[in-house]
Design a protein around this motif. Structure first.
Motif, mmCIF file in Angstrom:
data_model
loop_
_atom_site.group_PDB
_atom_site.id
_atom_site.type_symbol
_atom_site.label_atom_id
_atom_site.label_comp_id
_atom_site.label_asym_id
_atom_site.label_seq_id
_atom_site.Cartn_x
_atom_site.Cartn_y
_atom_site.Cartn_z
ATOM 1 N N TYR A 20 -9.987 36.378 12.059
ATOM 2 C CA TYR A 20 -11.354 36.901 12.089
ATOM 3 C C TYR A 20 -12.156 36.080 13.093
ATOM 4 O O TYR A 20 -12.171 34.847 13.013
ATOM 5 C CB TYR A 20 -11.985 36.825 10.694
ATOM 6 N N LYS A 21 -12.820 36.735 14.027
ATOM 7 C CA LYS A 21 -13.433 36.032 15.156
ATOM 8 C C LYS A 21 -14.959 36.019 15.155
ATOM 9 O O LYS A 21 -15.559 35.211 15.871
ATOM 10 C CB LYS A 21 -12.972 36.675 16.471
ATOM 11 N N ASP A 22 -15.601 36.915 14.395
ATOM 12 C CA ASP A 22 -17.047 37.112 14.543
ATOM 13 C C ASP A 22 -17.828 36.112 13.675
ATOM 14 O O ASP A 22 -18.450 36.487 12.684
ATOM 15 C CB ASP A 22 -17.411 38.546 14.173
ATOM 16 N N PHE A 23 -17.792 34.842 14.075
ATOM 17 C CA PHE A 23 -18.471 33.809 13.300
ATOM 18 C C PHE A 23 -19.011 32.709 14.211
ATOM 19 O O PHE A 23 -18.513 32.502 15.320
ATOM 20 C CB PHE A 23 -17.526 33.200 12.258
ATOM 21 N N GLU A 24 -20.039 32.040 13.719
ATOM 22 C CA GLU A 24 -20.505 30.804 14.341
ATOM 23 C C GLU A 24 -20.031 29.648 13.469
ATOM 24 O O GLU A 24 -19.896 29.781 12.248
ATOM 25 C CB GLU A 24 -22.023 30.777 14.478
ATOM 26 N N LEU A 25 -19.765 28.516 14.099
ATOM 27 C CA LEU A 25 -19.306 27.326 13.386
ATOM 28 C C LEU A 25 -20.397 26.268 13.444
ATOM 29 O O LEU A 25 -20.906 25.946 14.521
ATOM 30 C CB LEU A 25 -18.016 26.800 14.023
ATOM 31 N N ILE A 26 -20.778 25.762 12.273
ATOM 32 C CA ILE A 26 -21.814 24.740 12.185
ATOM 33 C C ILE A 26 -21.213 23.495 11.549
ATOM 34 O O ILE A 26 -20.722 23.549 10.414
ATOM 35 C CB ILE A 26 -23.017 25.222 11.351
ATOM 36 N N ILE A 27 -21.235 22.382 12.275
ATOM 37 C CA ILE A 27 -20.735 21.117 11.746
ATOM 38 C C ILE A 27 -21.908 20.358 11.139
ATOM 39 O O ILE A 27 -22.831 19.943 11.847
ATOM 40 C CB ILE A 27 -20.061 20.264 12.835
ATOM 41 N N ALA A 28 -21.878 20.189 9.823
ATOM 42 C CA ALA A 28 -22.918 19.458 9.095
ATOM 43 C C ALA A 28 -22.477 18.002 9.005
ATOM 44 O O ALA A 28 -21.639 17.637 8.187
ATOM 45 C CB ALA A 28 -23.116 20.057 7.707
ATOM 46 N N ASP A 29 -23.022 17.164 9.871
ATOM 47 C CA ASP A 29 -22.533 15.803 10.092
ATOM 48 C C ASP A 29 -23.473 14.785 9.437
ATOM 49 O O ASP A 29 -24.612 14.601 9.858
ATOM 50 C CB ASP A 29 -22.436 15.565 11.600
ATOM 51 N N ASP A 30 -22.947 14.097 8.429
ATOM 52 C CA ASP A 30 -23.744 13.165 7.621
ATOM 53 C C ASP A 30 -23.849 11.782 8.271
ATOM 54 O O ASP A 30 -23.809 10.760 7.583
ATOM 55 C CB ASP A 30 -23.130 13.061 6.224
ATOM 56 N N GLY A 31 -23.975 11.740 9.607
ATOM 57 C CA GLY A 31 -24.249 10.472 10.277
ATOM 58 C C GLY A 31 -23.078 9.841 10.998
ATOM 59 O O GLY A 31 -23.044 8.615 11.171
ATOM 60 N N SER A 32 -22.120 10.653 11.463
ATOM 61 C CA SER A 32 -20.957 10.104 12.175
ATOM 62 C C SER A 32 -21.372 9.460 13.498
ATOM 63 O O SER A 32 -22.426 9.760 14.053
ATOM 64 C CB SER A 32 -19.940 11.216 12.467
ATOM 65 N N ASP A 33 -20.493 8.593 14.022
ATOM 66 C CA ASP A 33 -20.748 7.977 15.325
ATOM 67 C C ASP A 33 -20.440 8.972 16.452
ATOM 68 O O ASP A 33 -20.090 10.131 16.205
ATOM 69 C CB ASP A 33 -19.966 6.668 15.475
ATOM 70 N N THR A 34 -20.546 8.516 17.675
ATOM 71 C CA THR A 34 -20.470 9.425 18.826
ATOM 72 C C THR A 34 -19.095 10.053 19.033
ATOM 73 O O THR A 34 -18.987 11.074 19.724
ATOM 74 C CB THR A 34 -20.869 8.692 20.118
ATOM 75 N N SER A 35 -18.044 9.477 18.433
ATOM 76 C CA SER A 35 -16.713 10.059 18.630
ATOM 77 C C SER A 35 -16.633 11.470 18.054
ATOM 78 O O SER A 35 -15.929 12.337 18.601
ATOM 79 C CB SER A 35 -15.636 9.170 17.994
ATOM 80 N N THR A 36 -17.362 11.724 16.985
ATOM 81 C CA THR A 36 -17.384 13.069 16.408
ATOM 82 C C THR A 36 -18.126 14.022 17.335
ATOM 83 O O THR A 36 -17.698 15.161 17.546
ATOM 84 C CB THR A 36 -18.036 13.052 15.014
ATOM 85 N N LYS A 37 -19.221 13.577 17.909
ATOM 86 C CA LYS A 37 -19.987 14.403 18.856
ATOM 87 C C LYS A 37 -19.123 14.786 20.055
ATOM 88 O O LYS A 37 -19.117 15.942 20.488
ATOM 89 C CB LYS A 37 -21.224 13.640 19.316
ATOM 90 N N LEU A 54 -15.868 14.952 20.182
ATOM 91 C CA LEU A 54 -14.835 15.888 19.733
ATOM 92 C C LEU A 54 -15.388 17.307 19.651
ATOM 93 O O LEU A 54 -14.764 18.254 20.143
ATOM 94 C CB LEU A 54 -14.298 15.455 18.362
ATOM 95 N N ILE A 55 -16.549 17.457 19.032
ATOM 96 C CA ILE A 55 -17.152 18.784 18.876
ATOM 97 C C ILE A 55 -17.418 19.410 20.240
ATOM 98 O O ILE A 55 -17.145 20.595 20.459
ATOM 99 C CB ILE A 55 -18.431 18.690 18.034
ATOM 100 N N GLU A 56 -17.933 18.624 21.169
ATOM 101 C CA GLU A 56 -18.201 19.135 22.516
ATOM 102 C C GLU A 56 -16.918 19.594 23.201
ATOM 103 O O GLU A 56 -16.939 20.562 23.974
ATOM 104 C CB GLU A 56 -18.904 18.061 23.341
ATOM 105 N N SER A 57 -15.798 18.952 22.909
ATOM 106 C CA SER A 57 -14.524 19.328 23.531
ATOM 107 C C SER A 57 -14.032 20.691 23.041
ATOM 108 O O SER A 57 -13.168 21.301 23.680
ATOM 109 C CB SER A 57 -13.461 18.260 23.261
ATOM 110 N N PHE A 58 -14.570 21.170 21.920
ATOM 111 C CA PHE A 58 -14.193 22.471 21.372
ATOM 112 C C PHE A 58 -15.214 23.558 21.705
ATOM 113 O O PHE A 58 -15.101 24.678 21.205
ATOM 114 C CB PHE A 58 -14.036 22.377 19.847
ATOM 115 N N SER A 59 -16.190 23.259 22.534
ATOM 116 C CA SER A 59 -17.298 24.184 22.771
ATOM 117 C C SER A 59 -16.851 25.525 23.345
ATOM 118 O O SER A 59 -17.506 26.550 23.125
ATOM 119 C CB SER A 59 -18.333 23.549 23.695
ATOM 120 N N ASN A 60 -15.725 25.533 24.077
ATOM 121 C CA ASN A 60 -15.262 26.786 24.679
ATOM 122 C C ASN A 60 -14.288 27.550 23.783
ATOM 123 O O ASN A 60 -13.752 28.581 24.185
ATOM 124 C CB ASN A 60 -14.602 26.517 26.036
ATOM 125 N N LYS A 61 -14.067 27.053 22.563
ATOM 126 C CA LYS A 61 -13.113 27.680 21.642
ATOM 127 C C LYS A 61 -13.781 28.659 20.691
ATOM 128 O O LYS A 61 -13.091 29.425 19.997
ATOM 129 C CB LYS A 61 -12.387 26.607 20.829
#
Length: 269
Positions: A28-45, A47-54
């Protein structure tokens, strides 16, 4: 988009990467993905940016780390969501390829969907590669047994048989509850109870919102054997008896008073 998928995370980029791969190959493709991040450091940011085209849309909702504030960041993610129907899971739960299709197909007015997870030991959690997710090996019982998985009735959670999964959903003695790792509901029904109670620490914090929804006439539907995600193992250093007792007292009050609203949710006034 028809669905907003909200994934909670905190400083677990190794696990979150596997989870994001799982969502990137959903049928199923018709969705937006929202990462609810409870204060992670920049490595999570990063990672998320690396998936922006997916994905059609991926949002990173973040706040500062001042301790466990999962309910608060989830409320911020709800406020940022665009779809009428919301799916919730965690950043340590890899979804099977049909996970979102099941949630979409089985949604029903005045109801929420209650799923579960299949918990893996740490050894297998670390073994799973991106290829194992893309090929769906990590949901194959025989493959998991070759990695050391023991025999258990719980292994039925990985069945692909529609007849078997529907039967197990119908006969299970487990009541449908709002489980943060695998539940979904209408946005308007969640807003009607003011989202999550931000006083809650770890331990039943997700279920309390579901209990207010049920008090408000929204009923749960069991899909624990249909919408499948595998739970990657991790330590739980944040668990303590004081918080568990505090959360239990809030849930007890919600049940006794049949509360349908919290003053400590999305709307603060």
């Amino acid at each position: 988009m028809e669905l907003s998928v909200i994934i909670s995370t905190y400083n677990s980029p190794e696990w979150l990467e596997k989870v994001l791969i799982g969502y990137s190959i959903q049928s199923y493709k018709d969705f937006e993905l929202i990462i609810a991040d409870d204060g992670s450091d920049t490595s999570t940011k990063v990672l998320i940016e690396s998936f922006s085209n997916k994905f059609k849309q991926i949002k990173h909702v973040w706040h500062n780390d001042v301790g466990f504030r999962k309910c608060e960041i989830l409320n911020k993610a709800i406020a940022a969501s665009a779809a009428d129907y919301l799916v919730f899971s965690d950043g340590d739960c890899i979804p099977r390829k049909d996970f979102l299709q099941i949630h979409f197909d089985r949604r029903k007015k005045n109801h929420f969907l209650s799923g579960g997870y299949f918990k893996l030991p740490m050894s297998i959690s670390k073994t799973i590669s991106s290829n194992d997710i893309e090929t769906q090996n990590c949901f194959d019982l025989q493959w998991l047994k070759r990695q050391g998985l023991k025999n258990s009735f719980k292994n039925n959670k990985l069945s692909n048989s529609l007849f078997k999964t529907n039967l197990l959903n119908a006969i299970t003695t487990t009541q449908p509850t709002w489980n943060g790792h695998n539940s979904s509901g209408w946005r308007k029904d969640i807003l009607a109870v003011n989202g999550f109670d931000e006083r809650m620490k770890y331990g039943g914090e997700d279920r309390e919102m579901g209990e207010r929804m049920m008090n408000n006439g929204i009923h749960g539907i069991q899909i624990r054997y249909s919408a499948i995600c595998i739970h990657l193992d991790h330590s739980r250093g944040y668990v303590n008896e004081k918080d568990l007792t505090y959360n239990a007292s809030i849930r007890k009050e919600t049940k006794m008073s049949k509360a349908t609203w919290t003053k400590f949710g999305i709307e603060k006034n």
